[in-house]
Structure formats: structure tokens, C-alpha cells
Design a protein around this motif. Structure first.
Motif, PDB file in Angstrom:
ATOM      1  N   ALA A 155       1.732  18.594 -67.454  1.00 37.41           N
ATOM      2  CA  ALA A 155       0.542  17.570 -67.299  1.00 37.41           C
ATOM      3  C   ALA A 155       0.703  16.595 -66.355  1.00 37.41           C
ATOM      4  CB  ALA A 155       0.232  16.776 -68.720  1.00 37.41           C
ATOM      5  N   ASP A 156       1.729  15.948 -66.186  1.00 35.05           N
ATOM      6  CA  ASP A 156       1.867  15.000 -64.852  1.00 35.05           C
ATOM      7  C   ASP A 156       1.641  15.887 -63.741  1.00 35.05           C
ATOM      8  OD1 ASP A 156       2.687  13.220 -66.570  1.00 35.05           O
ATOM      9  OD2 ASP A 156       4.938  13.296 -66.171  1.00 35.05           O
ATOM     10  N   ASN A 157       2.041  17.090 -63.399  1.00 31.55           N
ATOM     11  CA  ASN A 157       1.919  17.921 -62.075  1.00 31.55           C
ATOM     12  C   ASN A 157       0.266  18.291 -62.232  1.00 31.55           C
ATOM     13  OD1 ASN A 157       4.515  17.808 -61.262  1.00 31.55           O
ATOM     14  ND2 ASN A 157       4.987  19.649 -62.344  1.00 31.55           N
ATOM     15  N   ALA A 158      -0.023  18.534 -63.309  1.00 31.21           N
ATOM     16  CA  ALA A 158      -1.627  18.862 -63.274  1.00 31.21           C
ATOM     17  C   ALA A 158      -2.407  17.665 -62.856  1.00 31.21           C
ATOM     18  CB  ALA A 158      -2.135  19.419 -64.515  1.00 31.21           C
ATOM     19  N   GLU A 159      -2.074  16.484 -63.426  1.00 34.70           N
ATOM     20  CA  GLU A 159      -2.789  15.368 -62.889  1.00 34.70           C
ATOM     21  C   GLU A 159      -2.585  14.902 -61.344  1.00 34.70           C
ATOM     22  OE1 GLU A 159      -2.789  12.662 -67.187  1.00 34.70           O
ATOM     23  OE2 GLU A 159      -1.524  12.341 -65.629  1.00 34.70           O
ATOM     24  N   GLU A 160      -1.486  15.043 -61.039  1.00 36.55           N
ATOM     25  CA  GLU A 160      -1.183  14.733 -59.599  1.00 36.55           C
ATOM     26  C   GLU A 160      -2.078  15.774 -58.751  1.00 36.55           C
ATOM     27  OE1 GLU A 160       2.588  14.757 -56.589  1.00 36.55           O
ATOM     28  OE2 GLU A 160       2.765  14.330 -58.591  1.00 36.55           O
ATOM     29  N   THR A 161      -2.382  17.155 -59.220  1.00 39.40           N
ATOM     30  CA  THR A 161      -2.993  18.040 -58.369  1.00 39.40           C
ATOM     31  C   THR A 161      -4.403  17.713 -58.373  1.00 39.40           C
ATOM     32  OG1 THR A 161      -1.440  19.846 -58.902  1.00 39.40           O
ATOM     33  CG2 THR A 161      -3.554  20.535 -58.225  1.00 39.40           C
ATOM     34  N   GLN A 162      -4.742  17.472 -59.671  1.00 35.40           N
ATOM     35  CA  GLN A 162      -6.144  16.857 -59.616  1.00 35.40           C
ATOM     36  C   GLN A 162      -6.831  15.774 -58.889  1.00 35.40           C
ATOM     37  OE1 GLN A 162      -6.501  16.404 -63.798  1.00 35.40           O
ATOM     38  NE2 GLN A 162      -7.341  18.521 -64.348  1.00 35.40           N
ATOM     39  N   LEU A 163      -5.736  14.741 -58.810  1.00 35.93           N
ATOM     40  CA  LEU A 163      -6.300  13.563 -58.075  1.00 35.93           C
ATOM     41  C   LEU A 163      -6.054  13.720 -56.531  1.00 35.93           C
ATOM     42  CD1 LEU A 163      -4.376  10.703 -60.131  1.00 35.93           C
ATOM     43  CD2 LEU A 163      -6.536  11.184 -60.035  1.00 35.93           C
ATOM     44  N   GLY A 164      -4.889  14.753 -56.203  1.00 33.93           N
ATOM     45  CA  GLY A 164      -4.880  14.959 -54.779  1.00 33.93           C
ATOM     46  C   GLY A 164      -6.341  16.024 -54.242  1.00 33.93           C
ATOM     47  N   SER A 165      -6.646  16.689 -55.049  1.00 36.12           N
ATOM     48  CA  SER A 165      -7.873  17.306 -54.958  1.00 36.12           C
ATOM     49  C   SER A 165      -8.974  16.592 -54.731  1.00 36.12           C
ATOM     50  CB  SER A 165      -8.227  18.763 -55.911  1.00 36.12           C
ATOM     51  OG  SER A 165      -7.068  19.536 -56.015  1.00 36.12           O
ATOM     52  N   GLY A 166      -9.227  15.798 -55.686  1.00 41.39           N
ATOM     53  CA  GLY A 166     -10.291  14.636 -55.637  1.00 41.39           C
ATOM     54  C   GLY A 166     -10.256  13.647 -54.218  1.00 41.39           C
ATOM     55  N   ALA A 167      -9.055  13.525 -53.770  1.00 40.80           N
ATOM     56  CA  ALA A 167      -8.932  12.689 -52.554  1.00 40.80           C
ATOM     57  C   ALA A 167      -9.434  13.720 -51.294  1.00 40.80           C
ATOM     58  CB  ALA A 167      -7.527  12.393 -52.361  1.00 40.80           C
ATOM     59  N   LYS A 168      -9.054  14.817 -51.257  1.00 38.46           N
ATOM     60  CA  LYS A 168      -9.538  15.889 -50.248  1.00 38.46           C
ATOM     61  C   LYS A 168     -10.938  16.024 -50.574  1.00 38.46           C
ATOM     62  CE  LYS A 168      -5.129  18.492 -50.104  1.00 38.46           C
ATOM     63  NZ  LYS A 168      -4.706  19.670 -50.297  1.00 38.46           N
ATOM     64  N   ILE A 169     -11.675  16.055 -51.521  1.00 41.86           N
ATOM     65  CA  ILE A 169     -13.047  16.212 -51.707  1.00 41.86           C
ATOM     66  C   ILE A 169     -13.759  15.154 -51.170  1.00 41.86           C
ATOM     67  CG2 ILE A 169     -14.931  16.630 -53.358  1.00 41.86           C
ATOM     68  CD1 ILE A 169     -12.870  18.162 -54.732  1.00 41.86           C
ATOM     69  N   LEU A 170     -13.138  13.931 -51.502  1.00 39.67           N
ATOM     70  CA  LEU A 170     -13.722  12.690 -51.097  1.00 39.67           C
ATOM     71  C   LEU A 170     -13.662  12.620 -49.332  1.00 39.67           C
ATOM     72  CD1 LEU A 170     -14.920   9.842 -51.613  1.00 39.67           C
ATOM     73  CD2 LEU A 170     -12.698   9.060 -51.718  1.00 39.67           C
ATOM     74  N   ASP A 171     -12.706  13.202 -48.802  1.00 38.25           N
ATOM     75  CA  ASP A 171     -12.681  13.019 -47.331  1.00 38.25           C
ATOM     76  C   ASP A 171     -13.709  14.149 -46.941  1.00 38.25           C
ATOM     77  OD1 ASP A 171     -10.520  11.267 -47.325  1.00 38.25           O
ATOM     78  OD2 ASP A 171      -8.940  13.015 -46.789  1.00 38.25           O
ATOM     79  N   GLN A 172     -13.920  15.107 -47.480  1.00 31.29           N
ATOM     80  CA  GLN A 172     -14.928  16.078 -46.933  1.00 31.29           C
ATOM     81  C   GLN A 172     -16.293  15.375 -47.323  1.00 31.29           C
ATOM     82  OE1 GLN A 172     -14.307  19.317 -49.490  1.00 31.29           O
ATOM     83  NE2 GLN A 172     -12.551  20.240 -48.327  1.00 31.29           N
ATOM     84  N   ALA A 173     -16.488  14.741 -48.315  1.00 33.90           N
ATOM     85  CA  ALA A 173     -17.817  14.196 -48.626  1.00 33.90           C
ATOM     86  C   ALA A 173     -17.981  13.202 -47.415  1.00 33.90           C
ATOM     87  CB  ALA A 173     -17.719  13.283 -49.965  1.00 33.90           C
TER      88      ALA A 173
END
Length: 112
Positions: free
Chosen positions: A35-53
Motif C-alpha cells: 500500500a505504501d508503494n502504491a500510494e507513492e506511485t499514485q502521488l508521483g503520477s499525480g505530480a507528473k499529470i500536474l506538470d503536464q496540465a
């Protein structure tokens, strides 16, 4: 049971779309680490999507379909971030209940 008798909200849903929870004495077990790893991945993906936005939104000629796709990606990323924050917030230690501090009587400010 987890501290404060709280169940950990996991960063994924069950097959029926309902939230999944974990009961554990500590955060070192296999599912906790997963779960910790999944959360880290989700937050990292969110940061990348924000940069794209930020890039897409500065383009005056952006295609409406690209904006809709971006809105969907941002919505999913926000959903994930809120779920992570909720899960982590529930696991914070609760401070002992304290009585409100006594303050002296309210004195109105003098008229100006």
C-alpha cells in the motif's frame, strides 16, 4: 488492531468499487508495504499529470479533446491524492483531549 483501533484505508478499491481496509498491528507487513508503494506511485503520477496540465493550459491553441482528457487525468489524480491523505490522516496519533484554554474576558477595541 491498528493504533487508535483504526483500519487503514488502502489505495485501491475492491472488485465492487468499495473501499478496502487493512487491520494490522504495525505498518511493516507485506500489505502495508504494498500500500505504501502504491500510494507513492499514485502521488508521483499525480505530480507528473500536474506538470503536464501546466504545459497544456499555457497553450492557447489546445484542442478541446485534449482538455477533456486532461480533466479526466486530473480528476483521477485528485481522487487518489485525497484517498492517500485520508488514509494517512486517519493513522496520525490523536492528541489527548484537552479542555479549551481559559482566556480573559473579551474587551472590545476602543472606538476610533
Amino acid at each position: 488492531m491498528t493504533p487508535n483501533n483504526e483500519l487503514r484505508l488502502l489505495p485501491w478499491s475492491g472488485p465492487d468499487g468499495k473501499p478496502c481496509f487493512l487491520s494490522s498491528d504495525d505498518g511493516t507487513g507485506f500489505l502495508s508495504r504494498l500500500a505504501d508503494n502504491a500510494e507513492e506511485t499514485q502521488l508521483g503520477s499525480g505530480a507528473k499529470i500536474l506538470d503536464q496540465a501546466l504545459e497544456v493550459l499555457t497553450d492557447p491553441d489546445v484542442d478541446p479533446d485534449e482538455l477533456r482528457l486532461l480533466a479526466g487525468d486530473l480528476t483521477r489524480a485528485l481522487h487518489d491524492a485525497i484517498r492517500v491523505a485520508t488514509s494517512r490522516g486517519r493513522r496520525l496519533p490523536h492528541p489527548a483531549h484537552r479542555a479549551p484554554q481559559e482566556h480573559g474576558p473579551c474587551v472590545p477595541a476602543p472606538p476610533s
